[in-house]
Design a protein around this motif. Structure first.
Motif, short mmCIF file in Angstrom:
data_model
loop_
_atom_site.label_atom_id
_atom_site.label_comp_id
_atom_site.label_asym_id
_atom_site.label_seq_id
_atom_site.Cartn_x
_atom_site.Cartn_y
_atom_site.Cartn_z
N GLY A 73 34.89 38.63 43.19
CA GLY A 73 36.12 37.88 43.43
C GLY A 73 36.94 38.39 44.60
N ILE A 74 36.57 39.55 45.14
CA ILE A 74 37.34 40.13 46.25
C ILE A 74 37.21 39.27 47.50
CG2 ILE A 74 37.56 42.14 47.77
CD1 ILE A 74 36.55 43.85 45.43
N GLY A 75 36.00 38.79 47.76
CA GLY A 75 35.78 37.93 48.92
C GLY A 75 36.59 36.65 48.83
N THR A 76 36.65 36.10 47.62
CA THR A 76 37.45 34.89 47.42
C THR A 76 38.92 35.16 47.74
OG1 THR A 76 35.95 34.10 45.70
CG2 THR A 76 38.17 33.18 45.71
N GLY A 77 39.43 36.28 47.23
CA GLY A 77 40.82 36.64 47.50
C GLY A 77 41.09 36.77 48.99
#
Length: 321
Positions: free
Chosen positions: A181-185
């Motif tokens: 989810g870090i890339g999405t953030g």
């Protein structure tokens, strides 16, 4: 109630659904739906009072089986396409509503950071948008057409190019969930700040209402869909980080599949947004203001209803928690 008594009281009901799942017993869709509700209530009870028990893990698997059985039955009775968009996706949106809320919160926090940064730093817009865009837009404002930069090329060419770009951004947000989810953030931060800078920049140059018409005719669907796509990315990340009572890979498979369905549901909105930008936005300066705002309000109400209201109505209908 003691766990042994709970199992004894409900055992026959659970065994009945096992027989249905294995196709040893037939039920109509309404009976299946009622049984699914009972299984879900038992699962909620078990999660509350016996959270680490094997019976909770058993009911979790049984509830998934009951959900699939119920909605496969519904799908056979209804149009598959309509079932997907009018039931499956809204129910998934309800199931993962906390990730949709999280996506909105993160987006608007970053949006307000972008607003404040632009309003308090005269160079911030140039850092984000680039000198060429800023200089060209200032020239357009001075010539009386603030939105001229969006009017280049043909309608069809603009539609295709815009859709391709927006769909790539949405796909990146979705697939970046694989990186916990870090890339999405990361993509949310970039895009939220950029949207805010656009809006603040036009406000600083006294063309705020022109920008509302020029940006949000297409931007309402575009940005809302982007937030939902980001939520799908968070679902993937959460399925890896927080498997709950499931094996991590099993949790990932379920999370990825559900997130993919939610992502697919945004594609029609992205297509409509690209159409509006390619064919409508470029004429916003000559269209009646009330017509422009009518498009914006309709877009906001329709997509909000689909992702925020309809899920609750269906959850209430099926007695989901």
């Amino acid at each position: 109630m003691r766990e042994v008594a709970f199992i004894k009281q409900n055992k026959e009901k659970w065994l009945e659904f096992e027989r249905i799942i294995s196709n040893k017993e037939k039920k109509n869709s309404d009976d299946l739906a009622n049984l699914h509700i009972k299984i879900m209530n038992d699962l909620v009870y078990a999660q509350t009072y016996y959270p680490k028990s094997k019976v909770t893990l058993y009911l979790n698997k049984l509830a998934k089986g009951s959900f699939d059985k119920v909605y496969h039955a519904k799908r056979r009775e209804n149009n598959i396409f309509l079932h997907f968009f009018l039931e499956k996706v809204p129910l998934l949106s309800y199931k993962y509503r906390k990730y949709i809320y999280l996506s909105f919160i993160v987006f608007f926090i970053c949006f307000f950071i972008g607003l404040l940064s632009t309003l308090n730093d005269a160079t911030f817009a140039r850092q984000i948008l680039g000198n060429n865009y800023v200089d060209q837009t200032i020239e357009n404002i001075e010539s009386g057409d603030a939105m001229a930069i969006y009017k280049g090329g043909t309608n069809w060419g603009a539609f295709i190019g815009i859709y391709d770009n927006n769909q790539r951004v949405g796909l990146n947000m979705f697939l970046s969930g694989l990186f916990l989810g870090i890339g999405t953030g990361y993509y949310v931060v970039i895009n939220a700040i950029m949207v805010a800078v656009f809006q603040a920049f036009f406000y600083q140059h006294n063309t705020f209402f022109d920008s509302l018409k020029g940006i949000w005719i297409h931007g309402t669907y575009e940005i809302f869909a982007m937030i939902i796509e980001a939520a799908a990315g968070y679902i993937i990340g959460a399925s890896i980080l927080f498997p709950g009572t499931l094996q991590r890979f099993e949790s990932f498979k379920i999370g990825f599949k559900d997130a993919f369905y939610i992502f697919i549901s945004t594609i029609p909105f992205t297509i409509i947004a690209a159409f509006l930008e390619g064919y409508i936005t470029r004429y916003s300066n000559i269209m009646p203001t009330v017509f422009c705002y009518a498009i914006i309000v309709f877009s906001l109400i329709s997509i909000s209803y689909y992702y925020l209201v309809l899920p609750y109505k269906l959850a209430k209908k099926y007695a989901l928690r």
